[in-house]
Design an enzyme around this catalytic site. Structure first.
Site, PDB file in Angstrom:
ATOM      1  N   HIS A  17       0.442  -1.158  -0.228  1.00 11.49           N
ATOM      2  CA  HIS A  17       0.215   0.103  -0.555  1.00 11.49           C
ATOM      3  C   HIS A  17       0.905   1.366  -0.015  1.00 11.49           C
ATOM      4  O   HIS A  17       0.629   2.396   0.311  1.00 11.49           O
ATOM      5  CB  HIS A  17      -0.922  -0.347   1.123  1.00 11.49           C
ATOM      6  CG  HIS A  17      -1.694  -0.761   1.151  1.00 11.49           C
ATOM      7  ND1 HIS A  17      -3.464  -1.441   0.547  1.00 11.49           N
ATOM      8  CD2 HIS A  17      -1.933  -2.782   1.649  1.00 11.49           C
ATOM      9  CE1 HIS A  17      -3.726  -2.305   0.843  1.00 11.49           C
ATOM     10  NE2 HIS A  17      -2.614  -3.154   1.165  1.00 11.49           N
ATOM     11  N   GLU A  31      -6.102   5.040  -3.345  1.00 10.78           N
ATOM     12  CA  GLU A  31      -5.551   6.146  -2.243  1.00 10.78           C
ATOM     13  C   GLU A  31      -4.482   6.909  -2.988  1.00 10.78           C
ATOM     14  O   GLU A  31      -3.424   6.430  -3.384  1.00 10.78           O
ATOM     15  CB  GLU A  31      -5.148   5.494  -1.158  1.00 10.78           C
ATOM     16  CG  GLU A  31      -6.655   5.958  -0.484  1.00 10.78           C
ATOM     17  CD  GLU A  31      -7.262   3.556   1.028  1.00 10.78           C
ATOM     18  OE1 GLU A  31      -7.763   4.128   1.689  1.00 10.78           O
ATOM     19  OE2 GLU A  31      -5.656   3.215   0.780  1.00 10.78           O
ATOM     20  N   HIS A  65     -13.911   1.213   4.316  1.00 11.66           N
ATOM     21  CA  HIS A  65     -13.348   0.289   3.588  1.00 11.66           C
ATOM     22  C   HIS A  65     -14.102  -0.488   3.868  1.00 11.66           C
ATOM     23  O   HIS A  65     -14.180  -1.727   3.207  1.00 11.66           O
ATOM     24  CB  HIS A  65     -11.777  -0.159   4.434  1.00 11.66           C
ATOM     25  CG  HIS A  65     -10.447   1.070   4.232  1.00 11.66           C
ATOM     26  ND1 HIS A  65     -10.364   1.845   4.602  1.00 11.66           N
ATOM     27  CD2 HIS A  65      -9.902  -0.049   3.214  1.00 11.66           C
ATOM     28  CE1 HIS A  65      -9.377   2.499   3.863  1.00 11.66           C
ATOM     29  NE2 HIS A  65      -9.015   1.972   3.086  1.00 11.66           N
ATOM     30  N   ASP A  75      -6.750  -0.926  -2.717  1.00 10.17           N
ATOM     31  CA  ASP A  75      -6.727  -2.509  -2.271  1.00 10.17           C
ATOM     32  C   ASP A  75      -7.936  -2.793  -2.624  1.00 10.17           C
ATOM     33  O   ASP A  75      -9.055  -2.326  -3.010  1.00 10.17           O
ATOM     34  CB  ASP A  75      -7.433  -1.071  -0.982  1.00 10.17           C
ATOM     35  CG  ASP A  75      -6.767  -0.247  -0.259  1.00 10.17           C
ATOM     36  OD1 ASP A  75      -5.576   0.041  -0.535  1.00 10.17           O
ATOM     37  OD2 ASP A  75      -7.200   0.481   1.054  1.00 10.17           O
ATOM     38  N   HIS A 108      -1.674   3.620  -4.986  1.00 15.18           N
ATOM     39  CA  HIS A 108      -2.171   1.948  -4.825  1.00 15.18           C
ATOM     40  C   HIS A 108      -3.473   1.473  -4.536  1.00 15.18           C
ATOM     41  O   HIS A 108      -4.472   2.221  -4.868  1.00 15.18           O
ATOM     42  CB  HIS A 108      -1.098   1.527  -3.507  1.00 15.18           C
ATOM     43  CG  HIS A 108      -2.236   1.588  -2.359  1.00 15.18           C
ATOM     44  ND1 HIS A 108      -1.830   3.067  -1.554  1.00 15.18           N
ATOM     45  CD2 HIS A 108      -3.242   1.669  -1.341  1.00 15.18           C
ATOM     46  CE1 HIS A 108      -2.334   2.755  -0.191  1.00 15.18           C
ATOM     47  NE2 HIS A 108      -3.675   1.904  -0.491  1.00 15.18           N
ATOM     48  N   HIS A 130      -7.769  -6.835   1.874  1.00 16.98           N
ATOM     49  CA  HIS A 130      -7.215  -6.124   2.728  1.00 16.98           C
ATOM     50  C   HIS A 130      -7.917  -5.910   3.704  1.00 16.98           C
ATOM     51  O   HIS A 130      -7.021  -5.648   5.067  1.00 16.98           O
ATOM     52  CB  HIS A 130      -7.209  -4.669   2.105  1.00 16.98           C
ATOM     53  CG  HIS A 130      -6.231  -3.683   3.012  1.00 16.98           C
ATOM     54  ND1 HIS A 130      -5.038  -3.418   3.895  1.00 16.98           N
ATOM     55  CD2 HIS A 130      -6.676  -2.065   2.877  1.00 16.98           C
ATOM     56  CE1 HIS A 130      -4.454  -2.613   4.349  1.00 16.98           C
ATOM     57  NE2 HIS A 130      -6.169  -1.211   4.132  1.00 16.98           N
TER      58      HIS A 130
END
Length: 227
Positions: free
Chosen positions: A47, A178, A166, A53, A51, A57
């Site tokens: 991360h 992000e 998330h 997710d 990157h 994650h």
């Protein structure tokens, strides 16, 4: 003529990372002068920098990066203008209303949250980003959004161990990008009626929870008669 915009932060040694994530270190493993070739050795987390997710994650029972379709990492984009929000301001469903209206006209689009927080990259204020409420995340999921990007450290408040946004997005099989940057140019293109396509392709890491990406956008020509 199409224009390309780099949405990625540079990868350098000592760059900012999320608290407790591995430090980023780049060093020269081989050199032309002594080894005949230049080879860079990389030490970084999944991360680091800009990157994506994967659902894995935040929950070991959810899909890993390599289980997701490539189509989920690229597509037309809708950019939500959230610039001007103060530190640690919650992003509520009401703040997303204009973007949701555009999403209804572009089913399957990637939603980008332009908070303007990328200007704080590399300084302490970067960890005080606005954050997406779980209610807003549910609204996005219900609208069919499966890929969300943000020009900030996280879609959740930094340090929140529960990662509620998330969990809502990833729980629906969603992808989160992000540490994006340059979203102001995409807002300008969107306001001018120009189509925006986003590319967030990750490394092909087996069983991974996420991956650094070279995020980019392609801004096309005018649409609907707008120059």
């Amino acid at each position: 003529m199409d224009a390309w915009v780099d949405l990625s932060v540079p990868v350098v040694s000592g760059m900012p990372v999320y608290p407790q994530d591995p430090r980023v270190e780049l060093s020269r493993a081989l050199r032309v002068a002594t080894d005949g070739v230049n080879v860079l050795e990389l030490h970084m987390g999944s991360h680091s920098g800009t990157h994506v997710d994967a659902p894995y994650h935040v929950d070991s029972a959810w899909p890993t990066l390599d289980a997701l379709p490539l189509a989920q990492f690229t597509g037309p984009a809708v950019v939500a203008d959230l610039r001007g929000l103060r530190s640690r301001t919650p992003i509520t469903p009401g703040l997303l209303a204009p973007a949701l209206s555009m999403l209804r006209l572009q089913p399957g689009a990637i939603l980008l949250l332009a908070t303007g927080w990328s200007v704080y990259w590399g300084i302490p204020q970067y960890t005080d980003q606005p954050w997406l409420t779980p209610e807003a995340a549910r609204v996005l999921v219900n609208a069919g959004v499966r890929t969300v990007g943000v020009d900030a450290l996280s879609v959740d408040a930094t340090g929140d161990p529960d990662l509620p946004a998330h969990r809502v997005l990833c729980g629906a099989g969603g992808v989160i990008a992000e540490n994006l940057t340059g979203l102001d140019r995409l807002l300008a293109a969107q306001a001018a009626g120009r189509p925006v396509e986003v590319f967030l392709l990750p490394l092909r890491l087996t069983g991974a929870d996420g991956s650094p990406v070279r995020a980019a956008a392609r801004i096309g020509g005018a649409v609907r008669g707008i120059p």
